[in-house]
Scaffold this active site. Structure first.
Site, short mmCIF file in Angstrom:
data_model
loop_
_atom_site.label_atom_id
_atom_site.label_comp_id
_atom_site.label_asym_id
_atom_site.label_seq_id
_atom_site.Cartn_x
_atom_site.Cartn_y
_atom_site.Cartn_z
N HIS A 254 5.69 -15.65 36.96
CA HIS A 254 6.96 -15.38 36.55
C HIS A 254 7.74 -16.87 36.00
CE1 HIS A 254 11.01 -13.56 36.56
NE2 HIS A 254 11.41 -14.73 36.78
N GLU A 255 7.77 -17.76 36.86
CA GLU A 255 8.59 -19.02 36.36
C GLU A 255 7.81 -19.83 35.41
OE1 GLU A 255 11.47 -19.61 37.57
OE2 GLU A 255 11.59 -17.96 38.95
N HIS B 268 9.24 -18.61 32.33
CA HIS B 268 10.29 -19.42 31.62
C HIS B 268 9.84 -20.64 31.09
CE1 HIS B 268 13.27 -16.62 33.46
NE2 HIS B 268 12.99 -17.03 34.68
N HIS C 22 8.80 -20.21 27.76
CA HIS C 22 9.77 -19.93 26.79
C HIS C 22 10.42 -21.47 26.21
CE1 HIS C 22 13.60 -17.04 26.05
NE2 HIS C 22 13.06 -17.61 24.93
#
Length: 703
Positions: free
Chosen positions: A491-492, A495, A498
């Site tokens: 999940h992290e 980011h 991104h």
């Protein structure tokens, strides 16, 4: 007159040269006042000291005020270059110093940094007001003809115009003064909340006298608890620290019910003990001030004001989405509770299921239903293997990027690791830091930050950090993590992707500089890579036998994907609804003491389920009182709905293939906030967001 003028001119030059000399001397001594000479301006943590921050802030504020005044008072006709771009590129020193500072206060703080944070919170708030409440500056932006701009130039101008309006630029001078006072007080209170909560979390650690009380934990976990107690001054005792959520990871393994209850209650009551760590009075003041601020802005509630620049636009669509999912989630949670109670009764437990029992017995139900338990799979999830052979391997397969560890770059804590990132052509594109282990001086949770943001205009490549709170192994033991922790890592890193693929001219539109209810979407889509068969087999290797995880175990994990989803979704929806309830109040008289308000709000929306507590109890809901998620925690559910829509599209088109991921990169990861994001999403999958994919993928659809 000429002689006088010449003398004045010479003395002025002397003053300027003297000032420049002073500034140069300051810069030579303070590493925060100049760009780092390290690759991509990565911070030189070996040179940065706590005492560098105050002079850097003061100098940065002074220079930025001068920059703002120069822009606002420019006699030339307003243009994109002399107004918008000038503001966008101002504050270089201040931005660099604050960026590094707030990463440290979140991940490696101390009393000196906390004191500075408290001192400067109102100062920084006032400085922001000096920019956005500056009528001359605002009028220059309004005078720019948007029709003559295009692309990112137009988008950036529109962004700043909206920021001026959201921050009160249209208010009367009298109301601007009122707003400044509210903003300063809010900044002070938010910092106070965070510092109190850090203390509450530390003081909430639970001390046990005997290892027998911790029956069910692994030998490594018990040894870690003993080491933590020793560090706290307790010999031959065992200390269990708290994470920031209501439920605590070790409750899934602890056999001693009294020990589970102690840990759970210490978590729940951590910040409501009428001591220095009690946050209730502070958060109640914050809630009232936020309503006053919204009313000053002409809005009925803080949520109505806050959501104007989000995907949802208003509170109604956000609450509608939460409500659509809440009813089936609670219904499933109640079925799950019945199954767990049935197991307790079958074992002649003789007690009613409570919140501190849920994870322990849910794990047994999972084992009975799917022949799967955490102890079976945890040995396959060694931290470094998950990172390098899982997270990094998946990124290589999906996007072609690769990583090389860097031991030459300084770090802010010995636990931090650094990697250089390369694209599919072997070109270096970023520096990436990882901070894995929990510390008493670190905020709870996990997050991503930019230490340096991408910008073509500034010729900056990204420098990114991911911060976690995993338990640090002791005595040479491997760092084994749960599958939930594995998911958190993916999940992290979503980011991080991104940020890595940001492709913008300007920092304000770059990478993760997007609405809250969109920013979690790229991170959540990356979670699916954790269970991709090829990826899973590559990283899930038994730490002792070195054998890959057997297909039989993979099949069991996949079958159990929607297990306990009633609980998981309900606890998040409860927190999201609680956040919106606090920030949807329209009259100050409707506020009540924190604990009363929470109970009534959850009852009202059908989310007060005794066995399923809210993921964050109001007194330690750091996201909304100390972080940036006020009236925004719904964003996780909104983004998850975007994620399930996009994942369904991927599955229907061959899965997380290189081709599909490159398409995702093109429409989602690389655009930052430089385009209409609702349109970008629709262009990617061919339709607007729907609720059904969430219900289906979470196992909440009617059978």
């Amino acid at each position: 007159m000429q002689i006088r003028y010449r003398l004045f001119f010479i003395s002025s030059l002397c003053f300027i040269f003297s000032l420049q000399a002073q500034n140069n001397n300051i810069k030579m001594k303070n590493p925060l006042l100049q760009k780092s000479s390290l690759q991509y301006q990565a911070p030189d943590f070996s040179k940065i000291k706590d005492e560098d921050f105050k002079p850097a802030f003061d100098y940065g504020l002074k220079i930025n005020v001068q920059e703002i005044e120069t822009i606002a008072n420019n006699p030339a006709k307003p243009t994109f270059q002399n107004t918008v771009l000038a503001l966008e590129t101002s504050g270089e020193v201040l931005n660099r110093a604050t960026g590094i500072f707030y990463n440290l206060t979140g991940s490696n703080t101390n009393s000196a940094l906390q004191a500075i944070e408290a001192e400067y919170a109102p100062v920084f708030s006032a400085h922001t007001d000096k920019i956005y409440l500056n009528s001359k500056l605002y009028n220059r932006f309004k005078a720019i003809d948007l029709n003559k701009l295009k692309g990112e130039d137009k988008r950036l101008t529109e962004y700043y115009l909206q920021q001026f309006e959201l921050n009160g630029a249209n208010l009367s001078e009298e109301n601007k003064e009122k707003l400044k006072k509210i903003n300063e007080e809010l900044a002070t209170l938010s910092t106070l909340f965070s510092n109190k909560l850090l203390l509450a979390r530390k003081n909430g650690a639970v001390l046990f006298d005997n290892a027998a009380d911790l029956d069910g934990l692994s030998a490594a976990e018990i040894e870690a608890a003993k080491q933590k107690a020793k560090e706290a001054g307790y010999e031959n005792k065992y200390l269990i620290g708290l994470l920031n959520t209501t439920q605590q990871p070790l409750l899934v393994s602890l056999k001693n019910r009294a020990a589970r209850e102690r840990i759970y209650k210490s978590s729940w009551y951590r910040a409501e003990k009428n001591d220095e760590g009690d946050t209730r009075e502070v958060l109640e003041k914050i809630a009232r001030l936020r309503l006053q601020k919204a009313n000053l802005m002409g809005k009925k509630s803080f949520a109505e004001w806050k959501l104007q620049d989000q995907m949802a636009k208003t509170p109604e669509p956000a609450m509608e989405l939460l409500a659509k999912i809440a009813a089936p989630a609670v219904a499933k949670a109640k079925i799950e509770a019945q199954e767990i109670q049935g197991l307790i009764d079958a074992q002649n437990g003789g007690f009613k299921l409570e919140a501190w029992d849920w994870n322990f017995y849910a794990e047994q139900v999972r084992k009975a239903k799917y022949d799967l338990d955490e102890s079976q799979i945890k040995p396959y999830f060694e931290l470094t293997s998950v990172l390098e052979k899982g997270v990094f391997y998946a990124a290589k397969q999906m996007y072609g990027i690769s990583f090389k560890e860097r031991n030459d770059l300084p770090v802010y804590n010995p636990d931090v690791k650094v990697y250089e990132v390369f694209d599919d052509k072997g070109t270096s594109i970023a520096i990436y830091y990882l901070d894995f282990y929990t510390r008493d001086n670190k905020n709870g949770g996990a997050w991503m930050n930019n230490l340096v943001s991408q910008s073509h205009y500034l010729k900056q490549k990204p420098v990114i950090v991911n911060v976690y709170n995993f338990s640090k192994p002791v005595g040479g033991n491997p760092s084994l993590i749960s599958f939930d922790d594995v998911t958190t890592m993916f999940h992290e890193f979503g980011h991080t992707l991104h940020g890595l693929f940001a492709n913008q001219e300007y920092v304000s539109l770059s990478g993760t500089s997007v609405p809250r209810d969109y920013v979690e979407f790229p991170s959540q889509i990356n979670e699916h890579a954790a269970l991709d068969p090829a990826v899973l087999k590559n990283y899930a290797v038994h730490y002792q036998t070195k054998q890959p995880i057997p297909q039989e175990l993979i099949d069991k994990i996949k079958k159990a994907e929607t297990f306990n989803k009633g609980y998981d979704v309900t606890e998040i929806l409860a927190a999201s609804t609680l956040d919106m309830a606090w920030h949807s109040v329209e009259k100050e008289s409707d506020f009540k003491p924190a604990l009363v308000f929470e109970k009534e709000a959850l009852e009202k929306y059908g989310l007060l389920v005794n066995e399923v507590p809210t993921r964050y109890h109001t007194p330690y809901f750091a996201h909304i009182w100390g972080g940036g998620y006020s009236a925004g925690y719904y964003a996780y559910t909104w983004s998850k709905t975007l994620d399930y829509n996009a994942f369904d599209w991927m599955q229907a088109n061959g899965g997380m293939t290189r081709e599909n991921c490159e398409r995702f990169k093109k429409y989602i990861l690389s655009v930052g906030n430089s385009v209409d994001l609702n349109k970008a999403f629709k262009d990617f999958i061919g339709h607007d967001m729907k609720t059904e994919p969430y219900l289906k993928n979470a196992g909440l659809s009617a059978e």
